[in-house]
Enzyme design. Structure first.
Site, PDB file in Angstrom:
ATOM      1  N   SER A 144       0.747  -1.198   0.130  1.00  0.00           N
ATOM      2  CA  SER A 144      -0.097  -0.013   0.032  1.00  0.00           C
ATOM      3  C   SER A 144       0.849   1.154   0.088  1.00  0.00           C
ATOM      4  O   SER A 144       1.921   1.253   0.419  1.00  0.00           O
ATOM      5  CB  SER A 144      -0.849   0.171   1.164  1.00  0.00           C
ATOM      6  OG  SER A 144      -1.527   1.390   1.372  1.00  0.00           O
ATOM      7  N   TYR A 157      -1.831  -1.238  10.395  1.00  0.00           N
ATOM      8  CA  TYR A 157      -1.740  -1.402   9.135  1.00  0.00           C
ATOM      9  C   TYR A 157      -0.702  -0.963   8.376  1.00  0.00           C
ATOM     10  O   TYR A 157      -0.163  -1.772   7.486  1.00  0.00           O
ATOM     11  CB  TYR A 157      -3.120  -0.626   8.443  1.00  0.00           C
ATOM     12  CG  TYR A 157      -3.620  -0.911   7.070  1.00  0.00           C
ATOM     13  CD1 TYR A 157      -4.160  -2.121   6.569  1.00  0.00           C
ATOM     14  CD2 TYR A 157      -2.963   0.179   5.988  1.00  0.00           C
ATOM     15  CE1 TYR A 157      -4.284  -1.949   5.150  1.00  0.00           C
ATOM     16  CE2 TYR A 157      -3.280   0.022   4.820  1.00  0.00           C
ATOM     17  CZ  TYR A 157      -3.954  -0.938   4.247  1.00  0.00           C
ATOM     18  OH  TYR A 157      -3.981  -1.083   2.983  1.00  0.00           O
TER      19      TYR A 157
END
Length: 267
Positions: A144, A157
């Site tokens: 990401s 995350y």
């Protein structure tokens, strides 16, 4: 350089295939003639997708209902994959949490780490020896743009995605000359092409439609990047802008702004 050629015995493994990026990539791979192993928790949805792809493209689509965050379930899948001819691996399964780290549900946080990081790590290790021995293969791990730096209220995350980003790019260089490629997909926000007004988030309403990346366009850019043997692909204009900002903006300025936004998402 191209993707490994589809064959009768080889399989392309796609995790997170029941929705989003994983489902879009599975559909595109099927259209290209690849036989598939579809992995996700929801067996019924996977079976519907497998039936659709087999009828439409005359390929084989195997279903593996597996919670990759569960160590026992993951180990059984890994044991199978080690004995199969896997020519493509797409690790797309992942989850996220928002809000202060100490206020998160610890069970969910550990599950997030297992799914986002440990599963990617172990699946890559499971298929890589066979790929290198055959001299052909392609791996894409979904990291990401969020993994480029610290984002308060998204700590677990970004921890997992930073690891996936660096791990995948390191393997990209290690595997040069082996016939196997390793590509990082580092998306920013991705969504459906059309979202009903009542389901739109505040971000959907603020960001113009043309800046968004759809799952379908993300899939196309990813497969093109894999075929070209690229190290990293950041699909779509919004993701590209976030990628540049996250890498070059001063952390002391960017982190508090991002953190405040992510805190609101967790409320």
């Amino acid at each position: 350089m191209t993707l490994p050629a589809p064959t009768m015995n080889a399989r392309a493994v796609v995790t997170g295939a029941s929705q989003g990026i994983g489902r879009a990539i599975a559909r595109d791979l099927a259209a290209m003639g690849y036989n598939l192993i579809l992995v996700a928790r929801r067996e019924e949805i996977l079976k519907e997708l497998a039936d659709e792809l087999e009828k439409k493209h005359a390929i084989v689509a195997e279903v593996r209902a597996c919670d990759l965050a569960d160590e026992t379930a993951r180990a059984a899948l890994i044991e199978e994959l080690q004995g199969r001819e896997i020519n493509i691996l797409i690790s797309s399964a992942g989850i996220a949490s928002f809000g202060p780290f100490l206020k998160q549900d610890w069970g969910y946080e550990t599950k997030q780490f297992s799914l986002n990081a440990t599963a990617v790590f172990e699946l890559t290790h499971a298929v890589l020896p066979g790929m290198v021995a055959r001299g052909t293969g392609a791996i894409c791990n979904v990291g990401s743009v969020a993994g480029n730096g610290p984002i308060p209220n998204n700590a677990t995350y970004v921890f997992t995605k930073a690891g996936v980003n660096a791990f995948t790019e390191a393997l990209h260089y290690e595997l040069k000359g082996t016939g196997v490629t390793c590509t990082l997909l580092a998306p920013g926000p991705v969504r459906e092409a059309e979202i009903p007004a009542e389901e739109q988030s505040i971000v959907d309403k603020v960001v113009p439609d043309f800046l968004w990346t759809t799952y379908e366009s993300c899939s196309r850019e990813t497969l093109e990047a894999m075929a070209a043997g690229k190290r990293r692909v950041v699909p779509g204009p919004l993701s590209k802008a976030m990628n540049v900002v996250s890498q070059f903006a001063p952390t002391g300025l960017l982190a508090p702004v991002m953190g405040a936004f992510y805190k609101k998402m967790g409320e």
